[in-house]
Design a protein around this motif. Structure first.
Motif, PDB file in Angstrom:
ATOM      1  N   GLY A 112       4.131   6.794 -19.960  1.00 11.04           N
ATOM      2  CA  GLY A 112       3.033   7.673 -20.334  1.00 11.04           C
ATOM      3  C   GLY A 112       3.022   8.978 -19.582  1.00 11.04           C
ATOM      4  O   GLY A 112       3.827   9.216 -18.671  1.00 11.04           O
ATOM      5  N   ASP A 113       2.092   9.833 -19.987  1.00 11.50           N
ATOM      6  CA  ASP A 113       1.882  11.127 -19.368  1.00 11.50           C
ATOM      7  C   ASP A 113       0.477  11.595 -19.731  1.00 11.50           C
ATOM      8  O   ASP A 113      -0.222  10.931 -20.506  1.00 11.50           O
ATOM      9  N   PRO A 114       0.013  12.717 -19.192  1.00 13.12           N
ATOM     10  CA  PRO A 114      -1.355  13.169 -19.471  1.00 13.12           C
ATOM     11  C   PRO A 114      -1.633  13.436 -20.942  1.00 13.12           C
ATOM     12  O   PRO A 114      -2.782  13.340 -21.385  1.00 13.12           O
ATOM     13  N   GLU A 115      -0.596  13.776 -21.712  1.00 11.19           N
ATOM     14  CA  GLU A 115      -0.821  14.144 -23.107  1.00 11.19           C
ATOM     15  C   GLU A 115      -1.389  12.995 -23.947  1.00 11.19           C
ATOM     16  O   GLU A 115      -1.994  13.224 -24.993  1.00 11.19           O
ATOM     17  N   GLY A 149       8.704  10.846 -14.326  1.00 17.56           N
ATOM     18  CA  GLY A 149       9.073  10.946 -15.735  1.00 17.56           C
ATOM     19  C   GLY A 149       8.269   9.972 -16.568  1.00 17.56           C
ATOM     20  O   GLY A 149       7.694   9.010 -16.040  1.00 17.56           O
ATOM     21  N   VAL A 150       8.260  10.207 -17.857  1.00 16.41           N
ATOM     22  CA  VAL A 150       7.471   9.375 -18.770  1.00 16.41           C
ATOM     23  C   VAL A 150       7.877   7.905 -18.673  1.00 16.41           C
ATOM     24  O   VAL A 150       7.031   7.003 -18.733  1.00 16.41           O
ATOM     25  N   PHE A 151       9.176   7.639 -18.492  1.00 15.67           N
ATOM     26  CA  PHE A 151       9.672   6.265 -18.485  1.00 15.67           C
ATOM     27  C   PHE A 151      10.026   5.773 -17.081  1.00 15.67           C
ATOM     28  O   PHE A 151      10.827   4.855 -16.929  1.00 15.67           O
ATOM     29  N   THR A 152       9.431   6.374 -16.064  1.00 16.53           N
ATOM     30  CA  THR A 152       9.651   5.946 -14.686  1.00 16.53           C
ATOM     31  C   THR A 152       8.372   5.323 -14.151  1.00 16.53           C
ATOM     32  O   THR A 152       7.319   5.958 -14.165  1.00 16.53           O
ATOM     33  N   ASP A 153       8.470   4.104 -13.679  1.00 14.19           N
ATOM     34  CA  ASP A 153       7.293   3.336 -13.254  1.00 14.19           C
ATOM     35  C   ASP A 153       7.045   3.516 -11.764  1.00 14.19           C
ATOM     36  O   ASP A 153       7.874   3.131 -10.934  1.00 14.19           O
ATOM     37  N   LYS A 154       5.898   4.063 -11.409  1.00 14.79           N
ATOM     38  CA  LYS A 154       5.517   4.248 -10.002  1.00 14.79           C
ATOM     39  C   LYS A 154       4.234   3.502  -9.645  1.00 14.79           C
ATOM     40  O   LYS A 154       3.861   3.467  -8.469  1.00 14.79           O
ATOM     41  N   GLU A 155       3.531   2.937 -10.632  1.00 16.23           N
ATOM     42  CA  GLU A 155       2.320   2.150 -10.417  1.00 16.23           C
ATOM     43  C   GLU A 155       1.179   2.934  -9.757  1.00 16.23           C
ATOM     44  O   GLU A 155       0.201   2.330  -9.314  1.00 16.23           O
ATOM     45  N   TRP A 156       1.307   4.248  -9.651  1.00  9.98           N
ATOM     46  CA  TRP A 156       0.298   5.062  -8.969  1.00  9.98           C
ATOM     47  C   TRP A 156       0.060   4.557  -7.539  1.00  9.98           C
ATOM     48  O   TRP A 156      -1.044   4.685  -7.000  1.00  9.98           O
ATOM     49  N   ALA A 157       1.081   3.990  -6.923  1.00 12.21           N
ATOM     50  CA  ALA A 157       0.912   3.345  -5.615  1.00 12.21           C
ATOM     51  C   ALA A 157       1.751   4.040  -4.554  1.00 12.21           C
ATOM     52  O   ALA A 157       2.681   4.793  -4.869  1.00 12.21           O
TER      53      ALA A 157
END
Length: 323
Positions: A112-115, A149-157
């Protein structure tokens, strides 16, 4: 003896004279295929942009519309990257000085992304319409890009690797940048966190790590136990526990109660994460933290988040301090 025909260079050989007749249907077929490919591209591109929904636009009864801006926040927490942040300013912001506004931070899911909030959830349309109906007070909406990136998972952590402190990026650097640039009410009483799916998990996770800094926490189909993403948490049990709202709620509960925090969350009736949400609701009950939890018909889908965005924004606005 039959001799091959002699061509004088002024007339075409017979097999070449047949090409124009063949070329017409061939060119027509190629044009048809090209048009089909263009149509397919446009469909796929439109579906990616709007997830199958029509492009957002204000209803006819809206006479004043807000506006979107984009800023970039450089953060050492994420390795000095300049991260894109989309901001919605409510109608009348430019002409309402010195009025100050509360802020609702919206965290996207993965991928995902802000859009997704702008084009699919239509947060600008939702706020414009709610304001026109006097069901909401003006609120600034902030949508950061929470990954590389849109397909990179960072978990907001805050992950195990250097330059991957995405929680710090949001809670410290984005909040400071927004408070410096816009006329915000720069207190925790006027800040909220909301998000969908992984962003819903992150809203709870970050909010419980920073009690008093965000009054409203909303989770739209989120989860409350950290996903064991090795690239983020490194498989460390202590780090997984520290980033699981089911675990961190208890130590944060007293501050949440004293600061008048409100947690609003829901899940779909067919969502595989609904069990975690029910456990979290029971824990909130036990610890006497103000909240509202409910189950809505559906799964883990954009249609569900889009349908409930009206209530989500109205609830956040009702519980945030206004100038």
């Amino acid at each position: 003896m039959t001799f091959p025909p002699v061509f004088d260079g002024l007339t075409s050989p017979p097999h070449l004279r047949r090409l124009p007749a063949l070329a017409i249907p061939l060119l027509a077929f190629l044009a048809f295929v090209a048009a089909g490919l263009v149509g397919l591209y446009r469909y796929v591109d439109s579906y990616w942009l709007y997830r199958g929904f029509p492009p957002p636009h204000d209803p006819a009864y809206v006479t004043q519309a807000g506006s979107f801006q984009t800023l970039y926040v450089r953060s050492q927490a994420v390795g000095g990257r300049r991260q894109r942040v989309v901001v919605y300013l409510p109608p009348g912001y430019a002409s309402s000085a010195p009025q100050r506004y509360p802020v609702l931070y919206l965290l996207h899911g993965f991928p995902g992304d802000p859009e997704g909030f702008v084009r699919t959830i239509r947060v600008g349309v939702v706020e414009d319409a709610l304001l026109a109906k006097h069901r909401l007070k003006p609120t600034i909406l902030v949508m950061p890009m929470g990954s590389t990136g849109v397909f990179t998972d960072k978990e907001w952590a805050n992950g195990v690797h250097p330059g991957n402190a995405w929680e710090t990026f949001l809670a410290r650097d984005v909040v400071r940048a927004v408070d410096r640039r816009y006329r915000t009410i720069a207190t925790g009483a006027a800040r909220g966190l909301a998000g969908l799916s992984e962003g819903g998990y992150a809203s709870l996770n970050i909010g419980l790590h920073h009690p008093g800094e965000f009054r409203v926490l909303e989770s739209w189909s989120g989860y409350q136990q950290a996903d064991d993403v090795k690239s983020v948490f490194g498989g460390r049990p202590s780090l997984l526990a520290r980033n699981s709202p089911l675990v961190t709620l208890r130590p944060a509960a007293r501050t949440l109660r004293s600061d008048g925090a409100f947690i609003w969350f829901y899940t779909g009736s067919k969502d595989s994460l609904r069990h975690e949400n029910r456990l979290f609701a029971a824990e909130l009950d036990r610890l006497r933290v103000a909240h509202l939890f409910f189950v809505v018909e559906g799964g883990h889908t954009w249609a569900l988040w889009r349908r409930n965005a009206w209530q989500a924004l109205a609830v956040a606005s009702a519980h945030l301090a206004h100038g």
